[in-house]
Design a protein around this motif. Structure first.
Motif, PDB file in Angstrom:
ATOM      1  N   GLN A  14      71.883  76.402  33.924  1.00 52.27           N
ATOM      2  CA  GLN A  14      71.345  77.428  33.032  1.00 52.27           C
ATOM      3  C   GLN A  14      71.976  77.320  31.640  1.00 52.27           C
ATOM      4  OE1 GLN A  14      71.884  81.429  34.478  1.00 52.27           O
ATOM      5  NE2 GLN A  14      71.195  82.354  32.567  1.00 52.27           N
ATOM      6  N   ARG A  15      73.294  77.181  31.583  1.00 58.96           N
ATOM      7  CA  ARG A  15      73.984  77.059  30.290  1.00 58.96           C
ATOM      8  C   ARG A  15      73.570  75.775  29.557  1.00 58.96           C
ATOM      9  NH1 ARG A  15      74.914  82.006  30.223  1.00 58.96           N
ATOM     10  NH2 ARG A  15      76.759  82.798  31.298  1.00 58.96           N
ATOM     11  N   LEU A  16      73.464  74.671  30.307  1.00 53.70           N
ATOM     12  CA  LEU A  16      73.043  73.404  29.695  1.00 53.70           C
ATOM     13  C   LEU A  16      71.648  73.551  29.102  1.00 53.70           C
ATOM     14  CD1 LEU A  16      74.329  70.925  32.428  1.00 53.70           C
ATOM     15  CD2 LEU A  16      75.389  71.390  30.211  1.00 53.70           C
ATOM     16  N   ASN A  17      70.750  74.209  29.821  1.00 56.58           N
ATOM     17  CA  ASN A  17      69.394  74.423  29.317  1.00 56.58           C
ATOM     18  C   ASN A  17      69.385  75.325  28.087  1.00 56.58           C
ATOM     19  OD1 ASN A  17      68.139  72.749  31.175  1.00 56.58           O
ATOM     20  ND2 ASN A  17      67.850  74.397  32.660  1.00 56.58           N
ATOM     21  N   GLN A  18      70.229  76.338  28.057  1.00 53.72           N
ATOM     22  CA  GLN A  18      70.322  77.203  26.883  1.00 53.72           C
ATOM     23  C   GLN A  18      70.746  76.394  25.663  1.00 53.72           C
ATOM     24  OE1 GLN A  18      73.113  80.124  28.336  1.00 53.72           O
ATOM     25  NE2 GLN A  18      71.496  81.625  28.754  1.00 53.72           N
ATOM     26  N   LEU A  19      71.733  75.535  25.838  1.00 49.92           N
ATOM     27  CA  LEU A  19      72.205  74.708  24.718  1.00 49.92           C
ATOM     28  C   LEU A  19      71.126  73.737  24.262  1.00 49.92           C
ATOM     29  CD1 LEU A  19      75.818  74.081  26.010  1.00 49.92           C
ATOM     30  CD2 LEU A  19      75.186  75.393  23.973  1.00 49.92           C
ATOM     31  N   LYS A  20      70.405  73.142  25.203  1.00 49.03           N
ATOM     32  CA  LYS A  20      69.303  72.240  24.851  1.00 49.03           C
ATOM     33  C   LYS A  20      68.238  72.979  24.049  1.00 49.03           C
ATOM     34  CE  LYS A  20      69.650  69.148  28.819  1.00 49.03           C
ATOM     35  NZ  LYS A  20      68.969  68.689  30.060  1.00 49.03           N
ATOM     36  N   GLN A  21      67.901  74.197  24.477  1.00 49.26           N
ATOM     37  CA  GLN A  21      66.888  74.993  23.765  1.00 49.26           C
ATOM     38  C   GLN A  21      67.327  75.321  22.345  1.00 49.26           C
ATOM     39  OE1 GLN A  21      66.116  78.338  26.327  1.00 49.26           O
ATOM     40  NE2 GLN A  21      64.867  77.118  27.739  1.00 49.26           N
ATOM     41  N   LEU A  22      68.624  75.382  22.117  1.00 44.16           N
ATOM     42  CA  LEU A  22      69.146  75.629  20.773  1.00 44.16           C
ATOM     43  C   LEU A  22      69.195  74.346  19.937  1.00 44.16           C
ATOM     44  CD1 LEU A  22      72.038  78.090  21.661  1.00 44.16           C
ATOM     45  CD2 LEU A  22      69.946  78.624  20.380  1.00 44.16           C
ATOM     46  N   GLY A  23      68.832  73.214  20.550  1.00 42.66           N
ATOM     47  CA  GLY A  23      68.763  71.964  19.814  1.00 42.66           C
ATOM     48  C   GLY A  23      69.979  71.073  19.918  1.00 42.66           C
ATOM     49  N   PHE A  24      70.926  71.417  20.789  1.00 45.31           N
ATOM     50  CA  PHE A  24      72.131  70.599  20.946  1.00 45.31           C
ATOM     51  C   PHE A  24      71.888  69.484  21.953  1.00 45.31           C
ATOM     52  CE2 PHE A  24      73.898  74.737  19.657  1.00 45.31           C
ATOM     53  CZ  PHE A  24      74.602  74.327  18.535  1.00 45.31           C
ATOM     54  N   GLN A  25      72.621  68.395  21.779  1.00 46.20           N
ATOM     55  CA  GLN A  25      72.616  67.328  22.765  1.00 46.20           C
ATOM     56  C   GLN A  25      73.542  67.728  23.906  1.00 46.20           C
ATOM     57  OE1 GLN A  25      72.333  63.111  21.472  1.00 46.20           O
ATOM     58  NE2 GLN A  25      73.300  63.984  19.672  1.00 46.20           N
ATOM     59  N   VAL A  26      73.066  67.539  25.130  1.00 45.22           N
ATOM     60  CA  VAL A  26      73.807  67.945  26.316  1.00 45.22           C
ATOM     61  C   VAL A  26      73.777  66.798  27.319  1.00 45.22           C
ATOM     62  CG1 VAL A  26      73.895  69.607  28.199  1.00 45.22           C
ATOM     63  CG2 VAL A  26      73.202  70.353  25.932  1.00 45.22           C
ATOM     64  N   PHE A  27      74.923  66.520  27.922  1.00 50.42           N
ATOM     65  CA  PHE A  27      75.040  65.422  28.876  1.00 50.42           C
ATOM     66  C   PHE A  27      75.799  65.886  30.109  1.00 50.42           C
ATOM     67  CE2 PHE A  27      74.967  63.779  24.600  1.00 50.42           C
ATOM     68  CZ  PHE A  27      74.040  62.754  24.663  1.00 50.42           C
ATOM     69  N   VAL A  28      75.487  65.257  31.237  1.00 52.07           N
ATOM     70  CA  VAL A  28      76.270  65.419  32.460  1.00 52.07           C
ATOM     71  C   VAL A  28      76.830  64.048  32.784  1.00 52.07           C
ATOM     72  CG1 VAL A  28      76.243  66.016  34.907  1.00 52.07           C
ATOM     73  CG2 VAL A  28      74.842  67.317  33.290  1.00 52.07           C
ATOM     74  N   CYS A  29      78.140  63.958  32.929  1.00 49.88           N
ATOM     75  CA  CYS A  29      78.815  62.687  33.163  1.00 49.88           C
ATOM     76  C   CYS A  29      79.484  62.712  34.531  1.00 49.88           C
ATOM     77  CB  CYS A  29      79.853  62.451  32.075  1.00 49.88           C
ATOM     78  SG  CYS A  29      80.801  60.935  32.269  1.00 49.88           S
ATOM     79  N   ASP A  30      79.053  61.780  35.403  1.00 53.72           N
ATOM     80  CA  ASP A  30      79.720  61.671  36.705  1.00 53.72           C
ATOM     81  C   ASP A  30      80.298  60.273  36.926  1.00 53.72           C
ATOM     82  OD1 ASP A  30      77.382  60.267  37.245  1.00 53.72           O
ATOM     83  OD2 ASP A  30      77.077  61.185  39.202  1.00 53.72           O
TER      84      ASP A  30
END
Length: 65
Positions: free
Chosen positions: A34-50
């Motif tokens: 949910q938080r990652l999607n909120q940041l994406k909607q604000l136009g930020f680049q978001v990544f998940v690193c495993d």
């Protein structure tokens, strides 16, 4: 704030991204998604690193945006 990504990546010339770090093969929890999607909607680049070998690609993507 709960669910906020683990890392804030700040690079020269105002390039910025958020990275959620996970153990190999693990996925973000629902609140993290949910938080990652909120940041994406604000136009930020978001990544998940495993995987550690993903870091270079993420940094390249942030730098070229």
């Amino acid at each position: 704030m709960a669910g906020v990504p683990d890392r804030l990546v700040l690079l020269p010339d105002g390039h910025m991204g958020f990275v959620e770090m996970k153990a190999p093969g693990k996925h973000p929890r629902p609140l993290q998604v949910q938080r990652l999607n909120q940041l994406k909607q604000l136009g930020f680049q978001v990544f998940v690193c495993d995987q550690l070998d993903q870091i270079g690609g993420m940094l390249d993507a942030i730098q070229t945006a």
